[in-house]
Design a protein around this motif. Structure first.
Motif, mmCIF file in Angstrom:
data_model
loop_
_atom_site.group_PDB
_atom_site.id
_atom_site.type_symbol
_atom_site.label_atom_id
_atom_site.label_comp_id
_atom_site.label_asym_id
_atom_site.label_seq_id
_atom_site.Cartn_x
_atom_site.Cartn_y
_atom_site.Cartn_z
ATOM 1 N N LEU A 100 0.831 -1.251 -0.131
ATOM 2 C CA LEU A 100 -0.126 0.005 -0.133
ATOM 3 C C LEU A 100 0.861 1.244 -0.125
ATOM 4 C CD1 LEU A 100 -2.852 -1.092 2.484
ATOM 5 C CD2 LEU A 100 -2.943 -1.003 0.036
ATOM 6 N N ASP A 101 1.780 1.164 0.727
ATOM 7 C CA ASP A 101 2.903 2.370 0.878
ATOM 8 C C ASP A 101 3.381 2.713 -0.495
ATOM 9 O OD1 ASP A 101 2.881 3.308 3.118
ATOM 10 O OD2 ASP A 101 4.987 2.660 3.853
ATOM 11 N N ALA A 102 4.008 1.513 -1.132
ATOM 12 C CA ALA A 102 4.529 1.756 -2.402
ATOM 13 C C ALA A 102 3.509 2.322 -3.507
ATOM 14 C CB ALA A 102 5.193 0.589 -2.883
ATOM 15 N N SER A 103 2.332 2.105 -3.081
ATOM 16 C CA SER A 103 1.101 2.483 -4.206
ATOM 17 C C SER A 103 0.565 3.660 -3.660
ATOM 18 C CB SER A 103 0.099 1.630 -4.274
ATOM 19 O OG SER A 103 0.894 -0.131 -4.461
ATOM 20 N N GLY A 104 1.037 4.307 -2.593
ATOM 21 C CA GLY A 104 0.366 5.453 -2.231
ATOM 22 C C GLY A 104 -1.098 5.328 -1.844
ATOM 23 N N VAL A 105 -1.656 4.332 -1.325
ATOM 24 C CA VAL A 105 -2.785 3.961 -1.008
ATOM 25 C C VAL A 105 -2.973 3.768 0.675
ATOM 26 C CG1 VAL A 105 -4.659 2.137 -1.272
ATOM 27 C CG2 VAL A 105 -3.079 2.838 -3.325
ATOM 28 N N THR A 106 -4.111 4.339 1.032
ATOM 29 C CA THR A 106 -4.385 4.114 2.444
ATOM 30 C C THR A 106 -5.831 3.407 2.497
ATOM 31 O OG1 THR A 106 -3.778 6.342 2.821
ATOM 32 C CG2 THR A 106 -4.758 5.376 4.738
ATOM 33 N N LEU A 107 -6.115 2.485 3.351
ATOM 34 C CA LEU A 107 -7.170 1.682 3.369
ATOM 35 C C LEU A 107 -7.873 1.821 4.856
ATOM 36 C CD1 LEU A 107 -6.131 -1.805 2.083
ATOM 37 C CD2 LEU A 107 -7.422 0.151 0.807
ATOM 38 N N SER A 108 -9.023 1.511 4.746
ATOM 39 C CA SER A 108 -9.806 1.656 6.373
ATOM 40 C C SER A 108 -9.455 0.469 7.146
ATOM 41 C CB SER A 108 -11.342 1.609 6.008
ATOM 42 O OG SER A 108 -11.671 0.381 5.523
ATOM 43 N N VAL A 109 -9.393 0.176 8.376
ATOM 44 C CA VAL A 109 -9.218 -0.870 8.981
ATOM 45 C C VAL A 109 -9.744 -2.236 8.500
ATOM 46 C CG1 VAL A 109 -9.155 -1.999 11.324
ATOM 47 C CG2 VAL A 109 -8.859 0.087 11.174
ATOM 48 N N GLU A 110 -10.959 -2.165 8.103
ATOM 49 C CA GLU A 110 -11.984 -3.149 7.530
ATOM 50 C C GLU A 110 -11.435 -3.576 6.312
ATOM 51 O OE1 GLU A 110 -16.086 -2.402 7.611
ATOM 52 O OE2 GLU A 110 -16.247 -4.405 6.961
ATOM 53 N N GLU A 111 -11.146 -2.546 5.374
ATOM 54 C CA GLU A 111 -10.598 -3.023 4.078
ATOM 55 C C GLU A 111 -9.224 -3.603 4.036
ATOM 56 O OE1 GLU A 111 -12.220 0.632 0.926
ATOM 57 O OE2 GLU A 111 -10.699 1.111 2.462
ATOM 58 N N ARG A 112 -8.518 -3.033 4.905
ATOM 59 C CA ARG A 112 -7.234 -3.723 4.962
ATOM 60 C C ARG A 112 -7.238 -5.195 5.508
ATOM 61 N NH1 ARG A 112 -3.738 -3.780 9.991
ATOM 62 N NH2 ARG A 112 -1.583 -3.775 9.326
ATOM 63 N N PHE A 113 -7.983 -5.353 6.439
ATOM 64 C CA PHE A 113 -8.174 -6.662 6.879
ATOM 65 C C PHE A 113 -8.810 -7.844 5.708
ATOM 66 C CE2 PHE A 113 -10.742 -10.257 8.669
ATOM 67 C CZ PHE A 113 -9.947 -10.897 9.481
ATOM 68 N N ASN A 114 -9.934 -7.367 4.974
ATOM 69 C CA ASN A 114 -10.396 -7.869 4.123
ATOM 70 C C ASN A 114 -9.582 -8.203 2.873
ATOM 71 O OD1 ASN A 114 -12.724 -8.031 5.276
ATOM 72 N ND2 ASN A 114 -13.852 -6.308 4.270
ATOM 73 N N GLN A 115 -8.625 -7.431 2.527
ATOM 74 C CA GLN A 115 -7.732 -7.605 1.334
ATOM 75 C C GLN A 115 -6.624 -8.532 1.769
ATOM 76 O OE1 GLN A 115 -6.387 -4.107 -0.815
ATOM 77 N NE2 GLN A 115 -8.341 -3.362 -0.877
ATOM 78 N N GLY A 116 -6.304 -8.683 3.130
ATOM 79 C CA GLY A 116 -5.195 -9.715 3.776
ATOM 80 C C GLY A 116 -5.927 -11.046 3.394
ATOM 81 N N GLU A 117 -7.337 -10.948 3.934
ATOM 82 C CA GLU A 117 -8.081 -12.415 3.658
ATOM 83 C C GLU A 117 -8.030 -12.715 2.272
ATOM 84 O OE1 GLU A 117 -9.695 -14.394 6.288
ATOM 85 O OE2 GLU A 117 -8.034 -13.146 7.228
ATOM 86 N N LEU A 118 -8.272 -11.734 1.455
ATOM 87 C CA LEU A 118 -8.135 -12.020 0.090
ATOM 88 C C LEU A 118 -7.081 -12.611 -0.603
ATOM 89 C CD1 LEU A 118 -10.278 -11.950 -2.483
ATOM 90 C CD2 LEU A 118 -9.567 -9.679 -2.881
ATOM 91 N N LYS A 119 -5.871 -11.972 -0.200
ATOM 92 C CA LYS A 119 -4.773 -12.541 -0.682
ATOM 93 C C LYS A 119 -4.423 -14.021 -0.048
ATOM 94 C CE LYS A 119 -0.177 -13.628 0.237
ATOM 95 N NZ LYS A 119 0.386 -14.328 1.419
ATOM 96 N N ASN A 120 -4.718 -14.091 1.128
ATOM 97 C CA ASN A 120 -4.721 -15.470 1.710
ATOM 98 C C ASN A 120 -5.460 -16.600 1.096
ATOM 99 O OD1 ASN A 120 -3.550 -16.895 3.863
ATOM 100 N ND2 ASN A 120 -5.446 -17.233 5.009
ATOM 101 N N SER A 121 -6.750 -16.044 0.636
ATOM 102 C CA SER A 121 -7.648 -17.056 -0.155
ATOM 103 C C SER A 121 -6.830 -17.569 -1.568
ATOM 104 C CB SER A 121 -8.860 -16.640 -0.274
ATOM 105 O OG SER A 121 -9.171 -15.480 -1.421
ATOM 106 N N TYR A 122 -6.115 -16.568 -2.214
ATOM 107 C CA TYR A 122 -5.599 -16.862 -3.359
ATOM 108 C C TYR A 122 -4.067 -17.860 -3.062
ATOM 109 C CZ TYR A 122 -7.847 -12.837 -5.320
ATOM 110 O OH TYR A 122 -8.835 -12.017 -5.582
ATOM 111 N N TYR A 123 -3.691 -17.380 -1.957
ATOM 112 C CA TYR A 123 -2.644 -18.360 -1.309
ATOM 113 C C TYR A 123 -2.879 -19.578 -1.097
ATOM 114 C CZ TYR A 123 1.795 -19.735 1.490
ATOM 115 O OH TYR A 123 2.701 -20.475 1.882
ATOM 116 N N LYS A 124 -4.056 -19.937 -0.346
ATOM 117 C CA LYS A 124 -4.524 -21.250 0.195
ATOM 118 C C LYS A 124 -5.176 -22.260 -1.129
ATOM 119 C CE LYS A 124 -6.644 -21.518 4.704
ATOM 120 N NZ LYS A 124 -5.457 -22.088 5.305
#
Ligand code: G6P
Ligand code: MG
Length: 242
Positions: A100-124
């Motif tokens: 996010l830092d490299a992209s200059g993007v800020t997320l809400s706590v909830e969006e941040r969590f959800n995107q972490g979960e999304l990445k994890n679903s791809y990883y799984k």
């Protein structure tokens, strides 16, 4: 290091007072008295090896890369192999923060969590293809060799998926201790995970070796007072970089 340390009866001690010297060597006390030379080994001892998982035992670091790449492409984030190198050994949400830092993007706590979960679903999804064939070359023999020499073995992984990965690799019964992200408060580079692994193994840090592929992991091992072995370019700061 000299192979051995000899403490002989010093001439000064032979006359006058009967002096003795008390020392602690490798955790054991010795009293050296005039006339009683003591020979102690200075050779380093290895009683335990603590392994990182992703990028050391198996190449799941590539799967982490692919999963982050999928998320980044979908969201339009800046992402590259170079940025990915910084994510080695770094926790899920902290990794997202770097992207996010490299992209200059800020997320809400909830969006941040959800995107972490999304990445994890791809990883799984990628993890489903893992079999014992995915052990990196030499790992199976190395683990067997350590066992033959009665050297204890632990896993210190920052991944919450570590238990599933070692199960799929067929090595879940090879570890005396398994520490994953859920077992510690502070992630790498904090020494907590390696310190706790050594404690659970009941082996003093000076008799352990830690193996890592991440810069943050090497820092963690070193601050735990453990000898570090670094695999690959990101781990070049290790005591022994290979
Ligand atoms: C390991 C990997 C990192 C990953 C972290 C968290 O340390 O090297 O790339 O971000 O684990 O993994 P998790 O599976 O919990 O998302
Ligand atoms: Mg790693």
């Amino acid at each position: 290091l000299k192979p051995e340390l000899q403490i002989n009866d010093h001439p000064e001690h032979q006359h006058g007072h009967e002096q003795s010297v008390r020392i602690i060597h490798k955790g054991k006390p010795y009293t050296i008295k005039p006339g009683n030379p003591v020979t102690l080994s200075m050779r380093p001892e290895i009683n335990a090896v603590i392994f990182d998982l992703d990028g050391v035992i198996t190449d799941t670091s590539e799967y982490h890369y692919l999963a982050w790449k999928q998320l980044a492409d979908e969201m339009g984030y800046t992402f590259s192999r170079e940025i990915n190198e910084e994510l080695r050994g770094i926790g899920r949400l902290e990794s997202l923060d770097i992207i996010l830092d490299a992209s200059g993007v800020t997320l809400s706590v909830e969006e941040r969590f959800n995107q972490g979960e999304l990445k994890n679903s791809y990883y799984k999804e990628l993890l489903k293809s893992i079999t014992p064939e995915n052990l990196l070359p030499g790992i199976r023999d190395f683990i067997d060799e350590l066992k033959e020499h009665r050297i204890r073995i632990a896993l210190a992984s920052a991944s919450r998926n570590a238990p599933e990965v070692i199960k799929r690799l067929g090595i879940e019964n090879d570890f005396d201790v398994v520490m994953d992200a859920g077992a510690v408060e502070k992630g790498k580079p904090d020494p907590e995970i390696f310190v706790s692994a050594a404690e659970k193994l009941n082996v003093e840090p000076e008799f352990c070796v830690g193996v890592e592929d991440a810069a943050a992991g090497i820092m963690s091992i070193k601050s735990a007072g453990i000898f570090s072995v670094g695999i690959g370019p990101a781990a070049a700061e290790a005591d022994w970089a290979i």
